[in-house]
Structure formats: C-alpha cells, structure tokens
Design a protein around this motif. Structure first.
Motif, PDB file in Angstrom:
ATOM      1  N   SER A  81       0.828  -1.200   0.000  1.00  0.00           N
ATOM      2  CA  SER A  81       0.000   0.000   0.000  1.00  0.00           C
ATOM      3  C   SER A  81       0.866   1.255   0.000  1.00  0.00           C
ATOM      4  O   SER A  81       1.993   1.254   0.478  1.00  0.00           O
ATOM      5  CB  SER A  81      -0.937   0.012   1.213  1.00  0.00           C
ATOM      6  OG  SER A  81      -0.193   0.106   2.405  1.00  0.00           O
ATOM      7  N   ILE A  83      -0.070   5.759  -0.155  1.00  0.00           N
ATOM      8  CA  ILE A  83      -1.120   6.766  -0.251  1.00  0.00           C
ATOM      9  C   ILE A  83      -1.204   7.288  -1.690  1.00  0.00           C
ATOM     10  O   ILE A  83      -0.200   7.545  -2.336  1.00  0.00           O
ATOM     11  CB  ILE A  83      -0.877   7.912   0.749  1.00  0.00           C
ATOM     12  CG1 ILE A  83      -2.104   8.791   0.852  1.00  0.00           C
ATOM     13  CG2 ILE A  83       0.326   8.731   0.377  1.00  0.00           C
ATOM     14  CD1 ILE A  83      -2.129   9.664   2.066  1.00  0.00           C
ATOM     15  N   GLY A  84      -2.427   7.367  -2.191  1.00  0.00           N
ATOM     16  CA  GLY A  84      -2.654   7.808  -3.561  1.00  0.00           C
ATOM     17  C   GLY A  84      -2.660   6.662  -4.557  1.00  0.00           C
ATOM     18  O   GLY A  84      -2.844   6.889  -5.749  1.00  0.00           O
ATOM     19  N   TYR A  85      -2.453   5.425  -4.072  1.00  0.00           N
ATOM     20  CA  TYR A  85      -2.452   4.241  -4.938  1.00  0.00           C
ATOM     21  C   TYR A  85      -3.376   3.188  -4.341  1.00  0.00           C
ATOM     22  O   TYR A  85      -3.593   3.141  -3.129  1.00  0.00           O
ATOM     23  CB  TYR A  85      -1.033   3.657  -5.076  1.00  0.00           C
ATOM     24  CG  TYR A  85      -0.117   4.523  -5.892  1.00  0.00           C
ATOM     25  CD1 TYR A  85       0.096   4.259  -7.238  1.00  0.00           C
ATOM     26  CD2 TYR A  85       0.542   5.612  -5.320  1.00  0.00           C
ATOM     27  CE1 TYR A  85       0.934   5.058  -7.999  1.00  0.00           C
ATOM     28  CE2 TYR A  85       1.379   6.415  -6.070  1.00  0.00           C
ATOM     29  CZ  TYR A  85       1.573   6.131  -7.400  1.00  0.00           C
ATOM     30  OH  TYR A  85       2.397   6.925  -8.151  1.00  0.00           O
ATOM     31  N   GLU A  86      -3.912   2.338  -5.203  1.00  0.00           N
ATOM     32  CA  GLU A  86      -4.782   1.272  -4.734  1.00  0.00           C
ATOM     33  C   GLU A  86      -3.973   0.236  -3.968  1.00  0.00           C
ATOM     34  O   GLU A  86      -2.857  -0.111  -4.356  1.00  0.00           O
ATOM     35  CB  GLU A  86      -5.480   0.591  -5.914  1.00  0.00           C
ATOM     36  CG  GLU A  86      -6.516   1.461  -6.578  1.00  0.00           C
ATOM     37  CD  GLU A  86      -7.255   0.742  -7.694  1.00  0.00           C
ATOM     38  OE1 GLU A  86      -7.178  -0.501  -7.776  1.00  0.00           O
ATOM     39  OE2 GLU A  86      -7.901   1.443  -8.474  1.00  0.00           O
ATOM     40  N   LYS A  87      -4.552  -0.267  -2.893  1.00  0.00           N
ATOM     41  CA  LYS A  87      -3.910  -1.321  -2.099  1.00  0.00           C
ATOM     42  C   LYS A  87      -3.921  -2.603  -2.920  1.00  0.00           C
ATOM     43  O   LYS A  87      -4.909  -2.914  -3.586  1.00  0.00           O
ATOM     44  CB  LYS A  87      -4.675  -1.525  -0.800  1.00  0.00           C
ATOM     45  CG  LYS A  87      -3.974  -2.427   0.181  1.00  0.00           C
ATOM     46  CD  LYS A  87      -4.801  -2.620   1.439  1.00  0.00           C
ATOM     47  CE  LYS A  87      -4.763  -1.374   2.281  1.00  0.00           C
ATOM     48  NZ  LYS A  87      -5.388  -1.580   3.605  1.00  0.00           N
ATOM     49  N   GLU A 108      -2.633   4.049  -9.681  1.00  0.00           N
ATOM     50  CA  GLU A 108      -2.992   5.278  -8.987  1.00  0.00           C
ATOM     51  C   GLU A 108      -4.468   5.268  -8.629  1.00  0.00           C
ATOM     52  O   GLU A 108      -5.290   4.724  -9.352  1.00  0.00           O
ATOM     53  CB  GLU A 108      -2.693   6.493  -9.855  1.00  0.00           C
ATOM     54  CG  GLU A 108      -1.218   6.757 -10.018  1.00  0.00           C
ATOM     55  CD  GLU A 108      -0.946   8.020 -10.820  1.00  0.00           C
ATOM     56  OE1 GLU A 108      -1.689   9.004 -10.661  1.00  0.00           O
ATOM     57  OE2 GLU A 108       0.013   7.992 -11.602  1.00  0.00           O
ATOM     58  N   GLN A 109      -4.775   5.870  -7.502  1.00  0.00           N
ATOM     59  CA  GLN A 109      -6.155   6.018  -7.065  1.00  0.00           C
ATOM     60  C   GLN A 109      -6.328   7.468  -6.621  1.00  0.00           C
ATOM     61  O   GLN A 109      -5.820   7.863  -5.571  1.00  0.00           O
ATOM     62  CB  GLN A 109      -6.466   5.076  -5.905  1.00  0.00           C
ATOM     63  CG  GLN A 109      -7.865   5.195  -5.384  1.00  0.00           C
ATOM     64  CD  GLN A 109      -8.095   4.272  -4.198  1.00  0.00           C
ATOM     65  OE1 GLN A 109      -7.170   3.923  -3.490  1.00  0.00           O
ATOM     66  NE2 GLN A 109      -9.331   3.885  -3.996  1.00  0.00           N
ATOM     67  N   PRO A 110      -7.006   8.267  -7.433  1.00  0.00           N
ATOM     68  CA  PRO A 110      -7.168   9.677  -7.067  1.00  0.00           C
ATOM     69  C   PRO A 110      -7.871   9.821  -5.721  1.00  0.00           C
ATOM     70  O   PRO A 110      -8.753   9.035  -5.384  1.00  0.00           O
ATOM     71  CB  PRO A 110      -8.038  10.250  -8.182  1.00  0.00           C
ATOM     72  CG  PRO A 110      -7.980   9.251  -9.284  1.00  0.00           C
ATOM     73  CD  PRO A 110      -7.666   7.928  -8.672  1.00  0.00           C
ATOM     74  N   ILE A 111      -7.460  10.809  -4.968  1.00  0.00           N
ATOM     75  CA  ILE A 111      -8.069  11.080  -3.677  1.00  0.00           C
ATOM     76  C   ILE A 111      -9.001  12.276  -3.841  1.00  0.00           C
ATOM     77  O   ILE A 111      -8.569  13.357  -4.244  1.00  0.00           O
ATOM     78  CB  ILE A 111      -6.991  11.387  -2.616  1.00  0.00           C
ATOM     79  CG1 ILE A 111      -6.059  10.188  -2.461  1.00  0.00           C
ATOM     80  CG2 ILE A 111      -7.623  11.768  -1.298  1.00  0.00           C
ATOM     81  CD1 ILE A 111      -4.869  10.461  -1.573  1.00  0.00           C
ATOM     82  N   ALA A 112     -10.260  12.070  -3.557  1.00  0.00           N
ATOM     83  CA  ALA A 112     -11.243  13.148  -3.676  1.00  0.00           C
ATOM     84  C   ALA A 112     -11.220  13.987  -2.407  1.00  0.00           C
ATOM     85  O   ALA A 112     -11.342  13.469  -1.306  1.00  0.00           O
ATOM     86  CB  ALA A 112     -12.631  12.565  -3.895  1.00  0.00           C
ATOM     87  N   LEU A 113     -11.033  15.281  -2.578  1.00  0.00           N
ATOM     88  CA  LEU A 113     -11.036  16.200  -1.453  1.00  0.00           C
ATOM     89  C   LEU A 113     -12.345  16.962  -1.432  1.00  0.00           C
ATOM     90  O   LEU A 113     -12.966  17.191  -2.464  1.00  0.00           O
ATOM     91  CB  LEU A 113      -9.864  17.186  -1.564  1.00  0.00           C
ATOM     92  CG  LEU A 113      -8.469  16.569  -1.590  1.00  0.00           C
ATOM     93  CD1 LEU A 113      -7.437  17.663  -1.811  1.00  0.00           C
ATOM     94  CD2 LEU A 113      -8.200  15.845  -0.290  1.00  0.00           C
TER      95      LEU A 113
END
Length: 151
Positions: A81, A83-87, A108-113
C-alpha cells in the motif's frame, strides 16, 4: 556447590534458548520484490506487510525495492500500500522466486477532497491589528525616550 549448580543450569538454559532462536531463523524465508506504478516508476516508501503479521512489515527504498524475512505459507497474503495508490494483495509464493526479483505494479487512485471555501477576514480583525501596531509603536517610542542614552 549450590551456586555452581545455578550457574550451570543458567548456562544450559541460555544455550538452549540460543539454539532455539537459530533454528527458528533457519526456517524463515526472504521475501523480496520491487514496487512500481503503471508507468514503471519506482514507488519509494510504500508499505509491505504480511496480512496476518503486520509487525513483520517493511517499506520500499528509494528505488522501490523491499526485502523482509518471515515464516509464511505459500498461500499467505502480502499487502502492498501507498497513499494515492490502490492497495494490492499478492501471494507469498510470488515473492520467493530466486531467479529474478518480482515487480509489483500498483495503480494510482485519485483522492477526492472536499470543497474548500476561501473568505476574507472581517474588518474587526484589521482594526485589532491596527490597535496592536499602534500600541507597540507607543511602547517603542516610550522606550526610546526613557533609555535613549544607554547602549
């Protein structure tokens, strides 16, 4: 005579303990690999750990490489894992290939703010700042008057 027996038993117990630790270490396997993104760039400081024993985990170095020793079954799951990437989960047997170091690709997994609101400060705050500045100026002027001759 009794002190001699206590020392003897202590030495024997310590020797057995060392032998036991050596035997356990002999059965541990080195799991290693490299973590990259979908563009082939290394992911530094990604977290790698066995799902059942997270305390044995490690992190990748600047080049995305990692290595740790553990006693796991081939069907044990290793979690990767960052941060910002899929586990990602892989089986332990995938990381024990002695011919080459396996490469694990994480996506990559975008983080929605949430929405951010920017607002101007109220005029009361500006008045307080002006008052503070005037107060500090008057203190400075008074200090200059009273201590003008001193260095």
């Amino acid at each position: 005579m009794q002190l001699y027996n206590i020392r003897l038993y202590t030495n024997i117990l310590f020797s057995i303990l060392l032998l036991f630790c050596g035997v356990l270490n002999a059965f541990s396997i080195t799991y290693e690999g490299r973590v990259v993104d979908t563009h082939g760039r290394a992911i530094p400081y990604a977290t790698i750990y066995p799902e059942t024993q997270p305390e044995l985990g490690t992190a990748t170095n600047n080049d995305g490489h990692f290595s740790f020793n553990a006693i796991l079954t081939d069907e044990s799951t290793i979690i990767i894992s960052f941060i910002g990437y899929e586990k990602k989960s892989v089986k332990a047997r995938f990381l024990t290939n002695n011919d080459s170091i396996p490469t694990i690709i994480i996506e990559e997994q975008p983080i929605a703010l949430e929405e951010t609101v920017v607002a101007a400060k109220s005029s009361k705050q500006r008045n307080k700042r002006k008052q503070m500045a005037a107060l500090l100026h008057s203190v400075y002027v008074q200090l200059e008057k009273e201590f003008a001759d001193e260095v």
